[in-house]
Design a protein around this motif. Structure first.
Motif, PDB file in Angstrom:
ATOM      1  N   PHE A 183       1.000  -1.349   0.058  1.00 57.04           N
ATOM      2  CA  PHE A 183       0.032   0.214  -0.006  1.00 57.04           C
ATOM      3  C   PHE A 183       0.669   1.271   0.161  1.00 57.04           C
ATOM      4  O   PHE A 183       0.587   2.302  -0.682  1.00 57.04           O
ATOM      5  CB  PHE A 183      -0.960   0.140   1.164  1.00 57.04           C
ATOM      6  N   VAL A 184       1.969   1.270   0.618  1.00 56.73           N
ATOM      7  CA  VAL A 184       2.838   2.509   0.877  1.00 56.73           C
ATOM      8  C   VAL A 184       3.527   2.642  -0.345  1.00 56.73           C
ATOM      9  O   VAL A 184       3.708   3.674  -0.946  1.00 56.73           O
ATOM     10  CB  VAL A 184       3.693   2.177   2.184  1.00 56.73           C
ATOM     11  N   LYS A 185       4.060   1.544  -1.069  1.00 57.98           N
ATOM     12  CA  LYS A 185       4.654   1.696  -2.470  1.00 57.98           C
ATOM     13  C   LYS A 185       3.776   2.155  -3.418  1.00 57.98           C
ATOM     14  O   LYS A 185       3.922   3.301  -3.950  1.00 57.98           O
ATOM     15  CB  LYS A 185       5.068   0.196  -2.810  1.00 57.98           C
ATOM     16  N   GLY A 186       2.577   1.759  -3.644  1.00 64.10           N
ATOM     17  CA  GLY A 186       1.360   2.069  -4.309  1.00 64.10           C
ATOM     18  C   GLY A 186       0.925   3.713  -4.001  1.00 64.10           C
ATOM     19  O   GLY A 186       0.977   4.457  -5.088  1.00 64.10           O
ATOM     20  N   ASP A 187       1.065   4.155  -2.611  1.00 67.41           N
ATOM     21  CA  ASP A 187       0.891   5.577  -2.339  1.00 67.41           C
ATOM     22  C   ASP A 187       1.795   6.511  -2.930  1.00 67.41           C
ATOM     23  O   ASP A 187       1.640   7.677  -3.489  1.00 67.41           O
ATOM     24  CB  ASP A 187       0.763   5.373  -0.833  1.00 67.41           C
ATOM     25  N   ALA A 188       3.157   5.833  -2.842  1.00 67.96           N
ATOM     26  CA  ALA A 188       4.037   7.141  -3.149  1.00 67.96           C
ATOM     27  C   ALA A 188       4.092   6.978  -4.744  1.00 67.96           C
ATOM     28  O   ALA A 188       4.213   7.978  -5.300  1.00 67.96           O
ATOM     29  CB  ALA A 188       5.538   6.167  -3.024  1.00 67.96           C
ATOM     30  N   ILE A 189       3.827   6.006  -5.479  1.00 67.35           N
ATOM     31  CA  ILE A 189       3.476   5.958  -6.898  1.00 67.35           C
ATOM     32  C   ILE A 189       2.270   6.919  -7.281  1.00 67.35           C
ATOM     33  O   ILE A 189       2.440   7.808  -8.131  1.00 67.35           O
ATOM     34  CB  ILE A 189       3.396   4.785  -7.774  1.00 67.35           C
ATOM     35  N   ALA A 190       1.241   6.796  -6.778  1.00 65.38           N
ATOM     36  CA  ALA A 190       0.146   7.856  -6.753  1.00 65.38           C
ATOM     37  C   ALA A 190       0.316   9.195  -6.430  1.00 65.38           C
ATOM     38  O   ALA A 190      -0.157   9.982  -7.371  1.00 65.38           O
ATOM     39  CB  ALA A 190      -1.161   7.269  -5.899  1.00 65.38           C
ATOM     40  N   GLY A 191       1.108   9.470  -5.511  1.00 68.25           N
ATOM     41  CA  GLY A 191       1.568  10.868  -5.243  1.00 68.25           C
ATOM     42  C   GLY A 191       2.325  11.560  -6.580  1.00 68.25           C
ATOM     43  O   GLY A 191       2.054  12.716  -6.851  1.00 68.25           O
ATOM     44  N   ILE A 192       3.157  10.812  -7.172  1.00 68.65           N
ATOM     45  CA  ILE A 192       3.852  11.244  -8.230  1.00 68.65           C
ATOM     46  C   ILE A 192       2.847  11.282  -9.277  1.00 68.65           C
ATOM     47  O   ILE A 192       3.014  12.371 -10.182  1.00 68.65           O
ATOM     48  CB  ILE A 192       5.255  10.092  -8.688  1.00 68.65           C
ATOM     49  N   VAL A 193       2.084  10.301  -9.610  1.00 70.65           N
ATOM     50  CA  VAL A 193       1.104  10.504 -10.794  1.00 70.65           C
ATOM     51  C   VAL A 193      -0.071  11.894 -10.500  1.00 70.65           C
ATOM     52  O   VAL A 193      -0.234  12.604 -11.496  1.00 70.65           O
ATOM     53  CB  VAL A 193       0.313   9.311 -10.778  1.00 70.65           C
ATOM     54  N   ILE A 194      -0.151  12.016  -9.257  1.00 73.79           N
ATOM     55  CA  ILE A 194      -1.145  12.934  -8.788  1.00 73.79           C
ATOM     56  C   ILE A 194      -0.386  14.532  -9.158  1.00 73.79           C
ATOM     57  O   ILE A 194      -1.169  15.332  -9.756  1.00 73.79           O
ATOM     58  CB  ILE A 194      -1.740  13.160  -7.652  1.00 73.79           C
ATOM     59  N   LEU A 195       0.836  14.552  -8.976  1.00 72.69           N
ATOM     60  CA  LEU A 195       1.596  15.889  -8.951  1.00 72.69           C
ATOM     61  C   LEU A 195       1.563  16.250 -10.470  1.00 72.69           C
ATOM     62  O   LEU A 195       1.409  17.415 -10.660  1.00 72.69           O
ATOM     63  CB  LEU A 195       2.683  15.522  -8.453  1.00 72.69           C
ATOM     64  N   ILE A 196       2.108  15.083 -11.374  1.00 70.57           N
ATOM     65  CA  ILE A 196       1.894  15.339 -12.625  1.00 70.57           C
ATOM     66  C   ILE A 196       0.524  16.006 -13.218  1.00 70.57           C
ATOM     67  O   ILE A 196       0.432  16.836 -13.880  1.00 70.57           O
ATOM     68  CB  ILE A 196       2.320  14.129 -13.519  1.00 70.57           C
ATOM     69  N   ILE A 197      -0.603  15.152 -12.570  1.00 67.31           N
ATOM     70  CA  ILE A 197      -1.942  15.676 -13.168  1.00 67.31           C
ATOM     71  C   ILE A 197      -2.234  16.993 -12.751  1.00 67.31           C
ATOM     72  O   ILE A 197      -2.796  17.944 -13.465  1.00 67.31           O
ATOM     73  CB  ILE A 197      -2.933  14.591 -12.691  1.00 67.31           C
ATOM     74  N   ASN A 198      -1.907  17.348 -11.429  1.00 64.29           N
ATOM     75  CA  ASN A 198      -2.146  18.616 -11.080  1.00 64.29           C
ATOM     76  C   ASN A 198      -1.235  19.588 -11.896  1.00 64.29           C
ATOM     77  O   ASN A 198      -1.826  21.020 -12.126  1.00 64.29           O
ATOM     78  CB  ASN A 198      -1.625  18.742  -9.637  1.00 64.29           C
ATOM     79  N   LEU A 199       0.016  19.443 -11.972  1.00 63.19           N
ATOM     80  CA  LEU A 199       0.589  20.417 -12.877  1.00 63.19           C
ATOM     81  C   LEU A 199       0.327  20.562 -14.255  1.00 63.19           C
ATOM     82  O   LEU A 199       0.008  21.769 -14.833  1.00 63.19           O
ATOM     83  CB  LEU A 199       2.244  19.764 -12.959  1.00 63.19           C
ATOM     84  N   VAL A 200       0.134  19.309 -14.993  1.00 61.06           N
ATOM     85  CA  VAL A 200      -0.333  19.517 -16.564  1.00 61.06           C
ATOM     86  C   VAL A 200      -1.826  20.087 -16.484  1.00 61.06           C
ATOM     87  O   VAL A 200      -2.007  21.042 -17.339  1.00 61.06           O
ATOM     88  CB  VAL A 200      -0.086  18.134 -17.154  1.00 61.06           C
ATOM     89  N   GLY A 201      -2.634  19.334 -15.645  1.00 61.83           N
ATOM     90  CA  GLY A 201      -3.995  19.925 -15.729  1.00 61.83           C
ATOM     91  C   GLY A 201      -3.937  21.533 -15.339  1.00 61.83           C
ATOM     92  O   GLY A 201      -5.064  22.074 -15.741  1.00 61.83           O
TER      93      GLY A 201
END
Length: 677
Positions: A183-201
């Motif tokens: 779960f922690v590993k997936g959370d870290a990956i999700a954090g990077i993806v959400i950051l990219i979405i927030n920046l681009v979006g």
């Protein structure tokens, strides 16, 4: 349903609803602060637990907190992309990390994510996986250990049940941690993806819908995205650290603070070395002294204080041990321990300490090992451990041998001399200190190094002091061997025979004879220096005749007859002729008439006048046989042998008494005297 159960259920449902329902900005700020507080609380709990099972809810809590962070991420993303504002908490974290430089803030955030993902999360995941694997592999061994302790009576059924439950919980916990770490590993990956979405979006929405320029959109949405990432990743980092602490504390016995203080600072002298190294960096490198010397002084002072604390603890520990020793002396158990008597003891004065001190060349301990081996081969008896100790109450060169606490022999040694025993004639040129050889009572001399070679050339038997002690101790063990075999020792011998000959043991014990009956027979054999090494033959004979009589004396006679070959070889070296003293018909008839019987068995009751006459006749015959150079042996008929032995052991214990049935027919016997009355 209890109120707290209802709160937990509503909380989980609320987390799911956060992902789809809009949340007011003020409530979002409160939830973000709560998320940080929960992560910090979990980390502190993980640092203060002594065992992983004390925080067994951690895997489930890890899933819930991860879900909570993801729900907050989704809510803040909706606010950022929808309104361009995600509350004061996100704004504050974003401005704090960027400081007006968006690129720097973005790089710092990426470094934070990489540290969490690659270092902490991957490490925790690997440790959890290995811990789960080894815990499962160790379960059968732990279960067997619990069963062994239960069978041995070390624990009761309730304690065994609790230990089994603990093992099962450990296996379940580490298995759950192995999965929860994903779960922690997936959370870290999700954090990077959400950051990219927030920046681009954010760039697209800011320029397309909100009429911002590229630079304005980049600055605003970069700050909000970094703040949002920090608000979620900092709690994630704390919980990842807590997960790593939990799964790596399997070998610890206290909390983290106790382990750090007791292990990291257990060597104060090493702090002096570190302090000196830091001070040298300030003195011989461009590093400023103000940056190194204060810390070096702090380390040196810490080492000094820790050394004082360790010295104080050592003194307190010594005082505690002394108090415990005093309490043990006062306790009733200490008196009970004094009642225990060692089977064999060898005590010596302080002048003979070099005999037992290996650093001074003493080999007494090695000689005692050889004595035990020799007695096992010759007598078939496992000699108990011989207790060796010095005794200041003895003379410096004196030693005593004790059997069950009673002195049975004593002697004196001169360590710098040799014991020289005469070959039968005295050489007046051999001078020394007159003494008596302690084992056999022969006259001897203590001679020094210069006289040793002359004595050997004159035919004297010369031995060193350790050999004198070893010979004396061996003879005393053989003489009192019958006192060293009790029921417990007999039981051990029986178990040894049972390993290879279970049929004879099962037939004999307890259907025919008990352990006590067998012990009496073995003791009577050893009393007359008959080896009991051939236990199979002895047990076979007891099984044959034990059904007819339980009299130990009679059973011993049957066993001696079964050991005829062994007895013959013991007294006839290489088939030589046996020179014996026989018992005349009149004496045999007198002994047979003097046998009385009571409820305890039969015994010899001869009148004192006849007894004294018998002693005198035997002394005459024994003296003649010794002068001719032969070992004195008395030969009697089987019916009176044991009664004649009872008569002779009072004054001539070392003279063997044999019967005709105890000698092989092939042996040649020569009678050199007859005793009659």
């Amino acid at each position: 349903m209890k109120a707290r159960d209802l709160v937990v259920l509503l909380g989980v449902i609320g987390i799911v609803l956060m992902m789809v329902l809009p949340i007011p900005t003020l409530l979002l700020d409160i939830l973000l602060v709560i998320n940080i507080a929960i992560a910090l609380m979990i980390l502190l709990i993980a640092m203060n637990t002594k065992e992983a099972l004390e925080f067994s809810i951690f895997p489930a809590l890890l899933l819930i907190t991860t879900l909570f962070r993801l729900a907050l991420n989704i809510s803040t993303t909706k606010q950022i992309l929808g309104t361009g504002h995600a509350g004061e908490v996100v704004q504050t974290f974003g401005q704090w990390i960027t400081q007006g430089q968006v690129a720097v803030g973005l790089i710092v955030f990426l470094i934070l994510v990489v540290v969490q993902f690659i270092v902490i999360t991957k490490g925790s995941e690997r440790v959890a996986e290995v811990a789960a694997r080894f815990t499962l592999d160790a379960m059968p061994g732990k279960q067997m250990a619990i069963d062994a302790d239960l069978n041995a009576g070390l624990i009761n059924e309730q304690q065994a049940k609790e230990r089994r439950q603990k093992i099962e919980r450990e296996a379940d916990f580490y298995g759950a941690m192995d999965g929860a770490s994903k779960f922690v590993k997936g959370d870290a990956i999700a954090g990077i993806v959400i950051l990219i979405i927030n920046l681009v979006g954010g760039f697209i929405i800011g320029m397309a819908s909100m009429g911002m320029s590229f630079s304005e959109a980049a600055e605003k949405f970069s700050t909000l995205s970094i703040g949002d990432g920090l608000v979620s990743q900092i709690p994630a980092l704390l919980i990842s650290t807590a997960a790593g602490l939990i799964v790596t504390r399997s070998a610890s016995k206290g909390n983290l603070a106790d382990e750090l203080s007791s292990q990291m600072f257990a060597y104060p002298k090493l702090l002096y070395i570190v302090a000196g190294t830091i001070a040298m960096l300030g003195a011989f490198t461009p590093i400023p002294i103000m940056s190194t010397w204060p810390f070096a002084l702090l380390l040196a002072y810490a080492g000094y204080r820790m050394q004082q604390m360790l010295d104080r603890k050592a003194i307190e520990h010594e005082q505690l041990e002394e108090e415990q020793e005093i309490e043990e002396v006062r306790s009733p158990e200490s008196v009970i321990n004094l009642l225990q008597v060692d089977p064999i003891e060898f005590e010596f004065g302080y002048g003979l300490i070099p005999l037992a001190d290996t650093q001074q060349g003493g080999d007494l301990l090695d000689r005692i090992i050889m004595i035990r081996r020799q007695c096992a081969l010759e007598l078939g008896l496992v000699v108990p451990v011989i207790r060796i100790r010095d005794n200041i109450q003895l003379k410096p060169n004196e030693y005593v041998i004790k059997i069950k606490g009673n002195v049975v022999a004593r002697g004196e040694l001169l360590l710098n001399h040799y014991l020289a025993m005469s070959p039968g004639y005295d050489d007046e040129t051999i001078t020394g200190i007159d003494t008596v050889e302690p084992a056999f009572g022969l006259p001897a001399l203590w001679v020094d190094e210069t006289m040793k070679e002359r004595a050997e050339m004159s035919g004297y038997t010369v031995v060193d002091p350790p050999s004198v002690v070893a010979t004396h101790l061996t003879e005393m063990v053989k003489k009192h061997a019958h006192e060293l075999i009790g029921r417990q020792e007999t039981k051990s011998l029986i178990e040894t025979v049972k390993e290879q000959y279970p049929a004879i043991v099962d037939e004999l014990i307890p259907n025919v004879l008990g352990v006590g009956d067998i012990q009496k027979v073995l003791a009577k054999l050893l009393r007359e220096k008959i080896s009991i090494r051939d236990l199979v033959t002895i047990f076979e004979s007891l099984a044959d005749y034990g059904t007819y009589t339980k009299d130990a004396d009679v059973l011993t006679e049957y066993v001696r007859q079964a050991l005829a070959r062994q007895i013959t070889q013991q007294y006839s070296v290489s088939g030589e002729t046996l020179h014996v003293i026989t018992v005349g018909p009149a004496l045999e008839r007198k002994i047979a008439e003097s046998v009385q019987q009571n409820e305890n068995g039969t015994y010899l009751a001869m009148d004192p006048g006849t007894t004294q006459q018998v002693y005198q006749r035997f002394n005459e015959q024994v003296g003649r046989l010794v002068q001719s150079g032969h070992q004195p042996i008395v030969l009697a008929s089987p019916s009176i042998r044991m009664y004649l032995r009872q008569l002779m052991e009072r004054t001539m214990q070392d003279i063997p008494v044999l019967s005709y049935n105890e000698l092989e027919p092939s042996i040649e016997i020569q009678s050199v005297g007859v005793v009659n009355v």
